[in-house]
Design a protein around this motif. Structure first.
Motif, PDB file in Angstrom:
ATOM      1  N   VAL A 171       0.860  -1.186   0.000  1.00 44.19           N
ATOM      2  CA  VAL A 171       0.000   0.000   0.000  1.00 44.19           C
ATOM      3  C   VAL A 171       0.893   1.232   0.000  1.00 44.19           C
ATOM      4  CG1 VAL A 171      -1.751   1.312   1.244  1.00 44.19           C
ATOM      5  CG2 VAL A 171      -1.836  -1.199   1.255  1.00 44.19           C
ATOM      6  N   GLU A 172       0.781   2.003  -1.059  1.00 45.53           N
ATOM      7  CA  GLU A 172       1.584   3.221  -1.178  1.00 45.53           C
ATOM      8  C   GLU A 172       0.734   4.391  -0.691  1.00 45.53           C
ATOM      9  OE1 GLU A 172       4.101   3.439  -4.714  1.00 45.53           O
ATOM     10  OE2 GLU A 172       3.059   1.673  -5.449  1.00 45.53           O
ATOM     11  N   ASN A 173       0.916   4.700   0.582  1.00 49.93           N
ATOM     12  CA  ASN A 173       0.143   5.795   1.167  1.00 49.93           C
ATOM     13  C   ASN A 173       0.876   7.102   0.907  1.00 49.93           C
ATOM     14  OD1 ASN A 173      -1.247   7.626   2.686  1.00 49.93           O
ATOM     15  ND2 ASN A 173      -0.403   6.908   4.646  1.00 49.93           N
ATOM     16  N   ASN A 174       0.427   7.801  -0.145  1.00 46.78           N
ATOM     17  CA  ASN A 174       1.088   9.074  -0.490  1.00 46.78           C
ATOM     18  C   ASN A 174       0.224  10.265  -0.100  1.00 46.78           C
ATOM     19  OD1 ASN A 174      -0.901   9.106  -2.405  1.00 46.78           O
ATOM     20  ND2 ASN A 174       0.468   9.004  -4.171  1.00 46.78           N
ATOM     21  N   ARG A 204       4.263  -1.844   8.794  1.00 49.92           N
ATOM     22  CA  ARG A 204       4.272  -0.460   8.319  1.00 49.92           C
ATOM     23  C   ARG A 204       5.708   0.023   8.219  1.00 49.92           C
ATOM     24  NH1 ARG A 204       0.073   4.106  10.609  1.00 49.92           N
ATOM     25  NH2 ARG A 204       0.567   5.713   9.061  1.00 49.92           N
ATOM     26  N   VAL A 205       6.057   0.617   7.099  1.00 44.60           N
ATOM     27  CA  VAL A 205       7.430   1.093   6.934  1.00 44.60           C
ATOM     28  C   VAL A 205       7.459   2.543   6.452  1.00 44.60           C
ATOM     29  CG1 VAL A 205       8.549  -1.115   6.392  1.00 44.60           C
ATOM     30  CG2 VAL A 205       7.591   0.238   4.541  1.00 44.60           C
ATOM     31  N   ASP A 206       8.611   3.157   6.670  1.00 46.40           N
ATOM     32  CA  ASP A 206       8.883   4.475   6.115  1.00 46.40           C
ATOM     33  C   ASP A 206       9.099   4.289   4.613  1.00 46.40           C
ATOM     34  OD1 ASP A 206       9.956   6.821   5.202  1.00 46.40           O
ATOM     35  OD2 ASP A 206      11.498   6.981   6.756  1.00 46.40           O
ATOM     36  N   GLY A 207       8.164   4.754   3.824  1.00 46.12           N
ATOM     37  CA  GLY A 207       8.220   4.538   2.381  1.00 46.12           C
ATOM     38  C   GLY A 207       9.278   5.383   1.688  1.00 46.12           C
ATOM     39  N   ASN A 208       9.981   6.237   2.419  1.00 51.99           N
ATOM     40  CA  ASN A 208      11.068   7.016   1.810  1.00 51.99           C
ATOM     41  C   ASN A 208      12.425   6.404   2.119  1.00 51.99           C
ATOM     42  OD1 ASN A 208       9.049   8.665   1.011  1.00 51.99           O
ATOM     43  ND2 ASN A 208      10.018  10.565   1.659  1.00 51.99           N
ATOM     44  N   ASP A 209      12.413   5.316   2.887  1.00 47.15           N
ATOM     45  CA  ASP A 209      13.664   4.667   3.288  1.00 47.15           C
ATOM     46  C   ASP A 209      13.798   3.359   2.504  1.00 47.15           C
ATOM     47  OD1 ASP A 209      15.644   3.154   4.502  1.00 47.15           O
ATOM     48  OD2 ASP A 209      15.104   3.779   6.537  1.00 47.15           O
ATOM     49  N   VAL A 210      14.610   3.389   1.468  1.00 46.78           N
ATOM     50  CA  VAL A 210      14.663   2.253   0.543  1.00 46.78           C
ATOM     51  C   VAL A 210      15.126   0.969   1.240  1.00 46.78           C
ATOM     52  CG1 VAL A 210      17.006   2.723  -0.356  1.00 46.78           C
ATOM     53  CG2 VAL A 210      15.329   1.562  -1.797  1.00 46.78           C
ATOM     54  N   GLU A 211      16.011   1.113   2.199  1.00 46.09           N
ATOM     55  CA  GLU A 211      16.488  -0.106   2.878  1.00 46.09           C
ATOM     56  C   GLU A 211      15.387  -0.709   3.747  1.00 46.09           C
ATOM     57  OE1 GLU A 211      20.363   0.157   4.705  1.00 46.09           O
ATOM     58  OE2 GLU A 211      21.025   1.551   3.163  1.00 46.09           O
ATOM     59  N   ILE A 233       2.068  -4.597   3.278  1.00 45.51           N
ATOM     60  CA  ILE A 233       3.072  -3.612   3.702  1.00 45.51           C
ATOM     61  C   ILE A 233       2.481  -2.219   3.484  1.00 45.51           C
ATOM     62  CG2 ILE A 233       5.368  -2.661   3.267  1.00 45.51           C
ATOM     63  CD1 ILE A 233       6.130  -5.401   2.032  1.00 45.51           C
ATOM     64  N   GLN A 234       2.356  -1.465   4.543  1.00 47.04           N
ATOM     65  CA  GLN A 234       1.938  -0.070   4.398  1.00 47.04           C
ATOM     66  C   GLN A 234       3.190   0.792   4.350  1.00 47.04           C
ATOM     67  OE1 GLN A 234      -0.818   1.491   7.318  1.00 47.04           O
ATOM     68  NE2 GLN A 234      -0.485   3.614   6.691  1.00 47.04           N
ATOM     69  N   ALA A 235       3.427   1.419   3.207  1.00 48.33           N
ATOM     70  CA  ALA A 235       4.614   2.267   3.034  1.00 48.33           C
ATOM     71  C   ALA A 235       4.139   3.718   2.926  1.00 48.33           C
ATOM     72  CB  ALA A 235       5.378   1.850   1.780  1.00 48.33           C
ATOM     73  N   ASP A 236       4.527   4.535   3.879  1.00 45.23           N
ATOM     74  CA  ASP A 236       4.059   5.921   3.917  1.00 45.23           C
ATOM     75  C   ASP A 236       5.043   6.829   3.190  1.00 45.23           C
ATOM     76  OD1 ASP A 236       1.727   5.558   5.770  1.00 45.23           O
ATOM     77  OD2 ASP A 236       3.335   4.802   7.049  1.00 45.23           O
ATOM     78  N   THR A 237       4.492   7.649   2.307  1.00 44.43           N
ATOM     79  CA  THR A 237       5.320   8.603   1.572  1.00 44.43           C
ATOM     80  C   THR A 237       4.474   9.823   1.222  1.00 44.43           C
ATOM     81  OG1 THR A 237       6.821   8.903  -0.298  1.00 44.43           O
ATOM     82  CG2 THR A 237       4.893   7.521  -0.711  1.00 44.43           C
ATOM     83  N   MET A 238       4.945  10.617   0.263  1.00 46.15           N
ATOM     84  CA  MET A 238       4.200  11.790  -0.185  1.00 46.15           C
ATOM     85  C   MET A 238       4.278  11.879  -1.705  1.00 46.15           C
ATOM     86  SD  MET A 238       2.481  14.470   0.727  1.00 46.15           S
ATOM     87  CE  MET A 238       1.802  15.800  -0.266  1.00 46.15           C
ATOM     88  N   ARG A 239       3.138  12.166  -2.307  1.00 41.90           N
ATOM     89  CA  ARG A 239       3.134  12.423  -3.752  1.00 41.90           C
ATOM     90  C   ARG A 239       3.626  13.851  -3.945  1.00 41.90           C
ATOM     91  NH1 ARG A 239      -2.546  13.270  -5.931  1.00 41.90           N
ATOM     92  NH2 ARG A 239      -1.864  15.413  -5.668  1.00 41.90           N
ATOM     93  N   MET A 240       4.823  14.030  -4.491  1.00 44.83           N
ATOM     94  CA  MET A 240       5.463  15.347  -4.495  1.00 44.83           C
ATOM     95  C   MET A 240       4.958  16.267  -5.602  1.00 44.83           C
ATOM     96  SD  MET A 240       7.193  15.265  -1.781  1.00 44.83           S
ATOM     97  CE  MET A 240       8.231  16.736  -1.853  1.00 44.83           C
ATOM     98  N   LEU A 241       4.292  15.726  -6.626  1.00 37.43           N
ATOM     99  CA  LEU A 241       3.686  16.574  -7.664  1.00 37.43           C
ATOM    100  C   LEU A 241       2.193  16.257  -7.719  1.00 37.43           C
ATOM    101  CD1 LEU A 241       6.450  16.347 -10.442  1.00 37.43           C
ATOM    102  CD2 LEU A 241       6.025  18.237  -8.867  1.00 37.43           C
TER     103      LEU A 241
END
Ligand SMILES: Cc1ncc(C[n+]2csc(CCOP(=O)(O)OP(=O)(O)O)c2C)c(N)n1
Ligand SMILES: [Mg+2]
Length: 319
Positions: A171-174, A204-211, A233-241
């Motif tokens: 899950v890409e939570n942007n 749940r993981v930090d979706g900006n941390d590739v490792e 896997i819930q990966a939290d990030t931000m849609r930058m555009l």
């Protein structure tokens, strides 16, 4: 700690993904004939981390922001630009000038199924095919935060748990689904809890941390492969555009973007590799330059490629 070469490769793939994205956006803005343009800026660590954790025989159903997964699995930038430019060399052979239609089963990729969340039941079907054939393979599917509010998301988690399917749901939570912020889509952003309610293991993981993404994906895929059942896997990030290139995302508070920019996935990885003396800044600069020139070469090849032959119009039409 992960192997130094692997960690540097992660940076290299993210750099290539970012270079592709920057070029795609620049070409659209200068009117160089591109179709549907969805920037994945901010998603690099998820698509690359998951892509690198997959085995060669596993199958992915990536979304519009999973460019890194396509690249890591061997879809060349030439073919992806070919698709965007409507050329015969793209996987859809000029039929879908988009970041959709990038399927190639020989690479274990089912192209983005645009009808959200219908990639999920498809991936469950793939996973159950592997199970019935007794093949040690895993289906890995991707879904956005918005997509998790659709009914089929829950139906798939339910059945995947009942059948202990070899399925990993990323899950890409942007934070946004088009212009709708997370808190207007769901009262609880704890998507792991929703998975667990269906009997699916969630993490749940930090979706900006590739490792972190890579490790979560690697463990989840191995568990699913070993018969341990599905994992979300819930990966939290931000849609930058914006959602797509025509969307200026004026509705996103500026401060929010500035905060996430500090945690840009490439910046995070670069800083870590340099601080831990895994790579020098010069070595990483050189990877960035190699990525930029690889992309220039791909664009030149795609622009020189032919459009599809008119006689091929009905190829692939079965009914
Ligand atoms: C059934 C369906 N309804 C509407 C759309 C149009 N649409 C495409 S992407 C999108 C937003 C998806 O948001 P999210 O799931 O959070 O993914 P993101 O774009 O943020 O990566 C919408 C509404 C669609 N593709 N399918
Ligand atoms: Mg979203």
């Amino acid at each position: 700690m992960l192997d130094a070469r692997l960690r540097t490769d992660m940076y290299a793939w993210m750099s290539l993904t970012r270079a592709f994205d920057d070029q795609m956006v620049a070409m659209w803005k200068s009117g160089r004939g591109l179709g549907g343009t969805f920037s994945q800026r901010g998603h690099e660590a998820i698509s690359v981390g998951v892509g690198m954790a997959m085995g060669p025989d596993d199958v992915a159903t990536p979304m519009h922001r999973d460019l890194g997964t396509y690249l890591v699995r061997g879809m060349t930038p030439e073919r992806i630009f070919g698709n965007l430019l409507g050329r015969a060399t793209g996987p859809s052979q000029g039929r879908d000038a988009n970041l959709h239609g990038l399927g190639d089963l020989s690479l274990g990729i089912i192209g983005f199924i645009s009808h959200i969340p219908q990639a999920l039941p498809t991936a469950l079907g793939v996973a159950m095919t592997f199970r019935h054939r007794l093949e040690p393979r895993v289906a890995v599917t991707f879904i956005g935060d918005g997509g998790t509010t659709a009914g089929a998301f829950h139906e798939v988690l339910n059945m995947a748990a009942v059948w202990a399917a070899p399925l990993v749901v990323v899950v890409e939570n942007n934070q946004y689904a088009y212009s709708t912020p997370l808190n207007q889509q769901m009262a609880s952003a704890d998507i792991v809890a929703k998975a667990e309610a269906h009997g699916v293991l969630g993490t749940r993981v930090d979706g900006n941390d590739v490792e972190a993404v890579y490790l979560a994906a690697r463990d989840s895929i191995e568990r699913a492969r070993a018969g341990g059942g599905p994992v979300l896997i819930q990966a939290d990030t931000m849609r930058m555009l914006g959602h797509a290139i025509h969307d200026g995302a004026e509705y996103v508070p500026e401060g929010l973007l500035a905060d996430w920019e500090q945690r840009d996935p490439l910046r995070l990885t670069r800083n870590r590799l340099v601080e831990q003396r895994t790579a020098t800044p010069e070595a990483l600069d050189s990877l960035d330059r190699a990525a930029a020139s690889r992309i220039q070469q791909a664009v030149a090849a795609a622009e020189a490629a032919p459009f599809p032959d008119g006689d091929s119009l009905t190829d692939g039409v079965y009914a």
